[in-house]
Design an enzyme around this catalytic site. Structure first.
Site, PDB file in Angstrom:
ATOM      1  CG  ASN A 195     -63.037 -76.537  11.541  1.00  0.00           C
ATOM      2  OD1 ASN A 195     -62.784 -77.741  11.588  1.00  0.00           O
ATOM      3  ND2 ASN A 195     -62.871 -75.741  12.589  1.00  0.00           N
ATOM      4  CG  HIS A 199     -64.589 -75.048  17.258  1.00  0.00           C
ATOM      5  ND1 HIS A 199     -63.319 -75.557  17.463  1.00  0.00           N
ATOM      6  CD2 HIS A 199     -64.898 -74.338  18.362  1.00  0.00           C
ATOM      7  CE1 HIS A 199     -62.879 -75.152  18.644  1.00  0.00           C
ATOM      8  NE2 HIS A 199     -63.834 -74.410  19.210  1.00  0.00           N
ATOM      9  CB  SER A 249     -69.843 -73.178  15.195  1.00  0.00           C
ATOM     10  OG  SER A 249     -70.307 -72.663  16.421  1.00  0.00           O
ATOM     11  CG  ASP A 289     -61.392 -72.909  16.001  1.00  0.00           C
ATOM     12  OD1 ASP A 289     -61.422 -73.673  15.022  1.00  0.00           O
ATOM     13  OD2 ASP A 289     -60.869 -73.213  17.089  1.00  0.00           O
TER      14      ASP A 289
HETATM   15  C1  GAR Z   1     -65.515 -83.337  16.935  1.00  0.00           C
HETATM   16  O1  GAR Z   1     -66.171 -83.099  18.166  1.00  0.00           O
HETATM   17  C2  GAR Z   1     -65.118 -82.033  16.290  1.00  0.00           C
HETATM   18  O2  GAR Z   1     -66.032 -80.991  16.496  1.00  0.00           O
HETATM   19  C3  GAR Z   1     -63.826 -81.750  17.011  1.00  0.00           C
HETATM   20  O3  GAR Z   1     -63.178 -82.995  17.089  1.00  0.00           O
HETATM   21  C4  GAR Z   1     -64.166 -84.025  17.166  1.00  0.00           C
HETATM   22  C5  GAR Z   1     -63.862 -85.060  16.108  1.00  0.00           C
HETATM   23  O4  GAR Z   1     -64.679 -86.183  16.272  1.00  0.00           O
HETATM   24  N1  GAR Z   1     -63.043 -80.783  16.307  1.00  0.00           N
HETATM   25  C6  GAR Z   1     -62.247 -79.906  16.912  1.00  0.00           C
HETATM   26  O5  GAR Z   1     -62.100 -79.859  18.110  1.00  0.00           O
HETATM   27  C7  GAR Z   1     -61.535 -78.957  15.966  1.00  0.00           C
HETATM   28  N2  GAR Z   1     -60.895 -77.916  16.687  1.00  0.00           N
HETATM   29  P1  GAR Z   1     -64.869 -87.214  15.079  1.00  0.00           P
HETATM   30  O6  GAR Z   1     -63.469 -87.620  14.621  1.00  0.00           O
HETATM   31  O7  GAR Z   1     -65.598 -88.358  15.704  1.00  0.00           O
HETATM   32  O8  GAR Z   1     -65.637 -86.535  13.981  1.00  0.00           O
END
Ligand code: GAR
Length: 197
Positions: A108, A110, A137, A146
């Site tokens: 994952n 985060h 991370s 997480d």
């Molecule tokens: C990213 O910033 C990722 O780190 C976050 O969602 C966004 C997705 O963007 N993930 C979380 O918050 C998970 N808890 P993307 O769809 O453009 O890759």
């Protein structure tokens, strides 16, 4: 042997695109599926345009019955027989039962410097706390949210006048560097945490 990678998304999928684009040439993995809990997720069309098979399991009809949702998700994943699953902006909390099935094989990303700011609204919370740096991370997924072993992190400065949006944009640039780098190392058997600056 080629490692088969499935990627799960909920939104625009910019991290997914970077992962897919990275798995070429002598990279030891290939993308075999992009899945989403939202049939409207913008990333699905982008994945299809890149030639990756896509699927969606809409979580809403399950009305909060996570095990029932995950049973269908699991079945759809198994059809693609992935070796590794990358969560890339997949915004559903997974049950322990589902996580255990993929433990050691599910990554994952985060948008915080874990163990700080697990969960949602990471950038706003980092700003409110007066942090001077933030980041992202990549970690192995374990049943606690997480919380799994960290495989890599990238740090960015917090600048005067930052808002959650400006900070998120700065962090996202680093997510796009970090996740492909960590995935390739992971597939090659290197679980030593990667530190990008
Ligand atoms: C990213 O910033 C990722 O780190 C976050 O969602 C966004 C997705 O963007 N993930 C979380 O918050 C998970 N808890 P993307 O769809 O453009 O890759």
């Amino acid at each position: 042997m080629t490692t088969r990678v499935a990627i799960l998304i909920s939104g625009g999928g910019s991290n997914m695109i970077k992962l897919v684009e990275s798995m070429v040439g002598d990279h030891p993995a290939r993308p075999v599926l992009v899945g989403s809990n939202d049939p409207e997720a913008g990333g699905l069309a982008k994945a299809a345009a890149l030639g990756v098979p896509v699927m969606a399991v809409d979580h809403r009809p399950f009305k909060g019955d996570r095990p029932a949702f995950e049973a269908v998700l699991q079945a759809r994943l198994e059809e693609a027989a992935p070796d590794v699953i990358c969560l890339a902006g997949f915004m559903r909390v997974l049950t322990e039962g589902f996580v255990r099935r993929w433990e050691g094989r599910m990554l994952n990303i985060h948008p915080s410097l874990l163990p700080k700011y697990k969960g949602l609204h990471t950038h706003a919370r980092a700003l409110e706390a007066g942090e001077t740096e933030a980041g992202c991370s990549v970690h192995l997924v374990t049943p606690a949210l997480d919380d799994g072993p960290i495989l890599g992190q990238a740090v960015v400065p917090i600048l005067e006048g930052d808002t959650p949006d400006t900070l998120a944009a700065r962090v996202l640039v680093q997510e796009h560097r970090l996740y492909p780098a960590v995935l390739e190392r992971f597939v090659r058997g290197n679980l030593t945490p990667l530190q990008l600056s």
